[in-house]
Design an enzyme around this catalytic site. Structure first.
Site, PDB file in Angstrom:
ATOM      1  N   PHE A 206       0.827  -1.203   0.000  1.00  0.00           N
ATOM      2  CA  PHE A 206       0.000   0.000   0.000  1.00  0.00           C
ATOM      3  C   PHE A 206       0.862   1.253   0.000  1.00  0.00           C
ATOM      4  O   PHE A 206       1.871   1.320   0.721  1.00  0.00           O
ATOM      5  CB  PHE A 206      -0.863   0.072   1.270  1.00  0.00           C
ATOM      6  CG  PHE A 206      -1.836  -1.042   1.473  1.00  0.00           C
ATOM      7  CD1 PHE A 206      -3.139  -0.956   1.020  1.00  0.00           C
ATOM      8  CD2 PHE A 206      -1.444  -2.183   2.171  1.00  0.00           C
ATOM      9  CE1 PHE A 206      -4.046  -1.976   1.245  1.00  0.00           C
ATOM     10  CE2 PHE A 206      -2.348  -3.208   2.407  1.00  0.00           C
ATOM     11  CZ  PHE A 206      -3.647  -3.113   1.938  1.00  0.00           C
ATOM     12  N   ASP A 207       0.460   2.253  -0.765  1.00  0.00           N
ATOM     13  CA  ASP A 207       0.956   3.609  -0.557  1.00  0.00           C
ATOM     14  C   ASP A 207       0.249   4.138   0.694  1.00  0.00           C
ATOM     15  O   ASP A 207      -0.753   3.565   1.138  1.00  0.00           O
ATOM     16  CB  ASP A 207       0.643   4.459  -1.786  1.00  0.00           C
ATOM     17  CG  ASP A 207       1.065   5.911  -1.621  1.00  0.00           C
ATOM     18  OD1 ASP A 207       2.093   6.167  -0.961  1.00  0.00           O
ATOM     19  OD2 ASP A 207       0.352   6.793  -2.124  1.00  0.00           O
ATOM     20  N   GLY A 208       0.734   5.253   1.236  1.00  0.00           N
ATOM     21  CA  GLY A 208       0.128   5.794   2.448  1.00  0.00           C
ATOM     22  C   GLY A 208      -0.925   6.847   2.190  1.00  0.00           C
ATOM     23  O   GLY A 208      -2.125   6.585   2.205  1.00  0.00           O
ATOM     24  N   PHE A 323      -1.110  -0.850  -4.348  1.00  0.00           N
ATOM     25  CA  PHE A 323      -2.091   0.236  -4.452  1.00  0.00           C
ATOM     26  C   PHE A 323      -1.402   1.590  -4.319  1.00  0.00           C
ATOM     27  O   PHE A 323      -0.636   1.809  -3.374  1.00  0.00           O
ATOM     28  CB  PHE A 323      -3.138   0.123  -3.341  1.00  0.00           C
ATOM     29  CG  PHE A 323      -3.975  -1.124  -3.386  1.00  0.00           C
ATOM     30  CD1 PHE A 323      -5.074  -1.222  -4.226  1.00  0.00           C
ATOM     31  CD2 PHE A 323      -3.670  -2.206  -2.563  1.00  0.00           C
ATOM     32  CE1 PHE A 323      -5.853  -2.367  -4.255  1.00  0.00           C
ATOM     33  CE2 PHE A 323      -4.447  -3.354  -2.581  1.00  0.00           C
ATOM     34  CZ  PHE A 323      -5.540  -3.440  -3.433  1.00  0.00           C
TER      35      PHE A 323
END
Length: 365
Positions: A206-208, A323
């Site tokens: 995941f991106d943040g 993502f």
């Protein structure tokens, strides 16, 4: 009215009604007692429901071309003519296979539990195309029992009914609609090259900002620059970030991970999560980790890249899905073989490679 009442009171009719009720009860009991090697799908209220479109699960580029160039009737006709030919795997195929691997482990540890991944094929295809989709799913031995073919209609209502935890599609409009309705969703992209992926562990990266978290910090970066952003994050280090569109999916993964941990299987857990963020650790990383802690969530690995390209690191992680909210990160990732999913959310959609996309001027009336 008196005739109807007389018939209702007729002892013969009452006996028939009782017999019907008995037959229904017997049929229901028979169905529930049927033994099968194939596990039944869990109830949506207990499951982690993953809805995938037919074009993400399978490669349907050729079929899509028929639809666009020759229309719906020819498309349906083509699919029927080729219904015994399995479709080729699409961008979401490895992810789905990995979900099935996790289910196998969960069923071993918890034979009677329904807290599993439930994969739903959510497609706007015509029902007549369903035979080819079913044949393809059986060909690859995929555990997908629930189908929803909407015949061109929006799937959003069905996504809510299935209590969907994640929706993957190639249709930007449908994904945006899902996110607006509070459903975690992303647009799938096939990588430019193939990469060997784990067959024993589901890996999700995941991106943040604007993915797990809201885009509040991203707005400051875009509008006021990095120095203001660093100062803002330092001042608000102990204030949790608001949740982003995929927080609920990480939460669902964490719930299943905890079930594995409860069996003393942490080191052999079939789910591993990664945070891959452009933030720098020293200047803005603490708020991210404290936010996850405040949510009661864990991330297995956190990589703070301080603006460095994500592609090379993702190539080492080899996730089944990554993502991110910004397309230039998606493009860099898929160029290096990572299966990527774009989350069209937040202020980042107004920028390309850090530059504001010029909006067309509105015509004066």
């Amino acid at each position: 009215m008196s005739e109807i009442k007389q018939e209702e009171l007729n002892p013969t009719n009452q006996k028939v009604a009782k017999a019907d009720e008995t037959d229904w009860a017997a049929a229901k009991a028979h169905y529930e007692n049927l033994k099968s090697k194939k596990p039944r799908p869990p109830k949506p209220i207990n499951a982690v429901t993953i809805a995938v479109s037919s074009r993400t699960l399978f490669d349907m580029v050729k079929e899509r071309k028929v639809f666009e160039e020759e229309g719906l009737e020819k498309y349906v006709e083509y699919q029927q003519e080729h219904e015994n030919e399995p479709l080729q795997p699409g961008s979401a195929f490895p992810f789905v296979k990995a979900l099935m691997t996790v289910n196998e482990r969960l069923r071993t540890l918890y034979p009677d539990s329904e807290e599993l991944f439930d994969i739903v094929l959510m497609t706007n295809n015509h029902a007549q195309v369903g035979v080819r989709l079913m044949n393809s799913i059986n060909h690859y031995d995929l555990t997908i029992e629930r189908f929803c073919m909407t015949g061109g209609q929006s799937p959003i209502g069905y996504l809510k009914a299935y209590m969907t935890n994640l929706y993957l599609s190639k249709d930007t409009k449908k994904v945006q609609e899902a996110i607006e309705e509070g459903i975690a969703a992303a647009i799938m992209y096939k990588p430019d090259m193939s990469m060997e992926l784990s067959e024993t562990q589901l890996r999700v990266a995941f991106d943040g900002d604007a993915v797990l978290f809201s885009d509040e910090s991203e707005i400051i970066v875009k509008q006021h620059g990095l120095d203001t952003f660093f100062e803002h994050e330092k001042q608000h280090e102990n204030l949790p970030l608001a949740q982003g569109p995929l927080k609920c999916f990480l939460e669902a993964l964490g719930k299943l991970q905890k079930k594995i941990y409860a069996k003393n299987e942490r080191l052999a857990c079939p789910i591993r999560t990664f945070l891959v963020t452009a933030r720098s650790a020293a200047s803005s990383g603490a708020r991210v980790l404290k936010t996850l802690r405040s949510w009661g969530l864990e991330i297995d690995e956190a990589l703070f890249l301080a603006g460095a390209p994500k592609g090379p690191l993702l190539q080492k992680i080899r996730p089944h899905i990554f993502f991110d909210d910004q397309m230039f990160h998606i493009e860099g990732a898929k160029e290096m073989g990572t299966i990527s999913a774009h989350v069209p959310y937040g202020i980042g959609q107004k920028y390309n490679k850090g530059k504001l996309i010029e909006q067309p001027e509105k015509q004066q009336k």
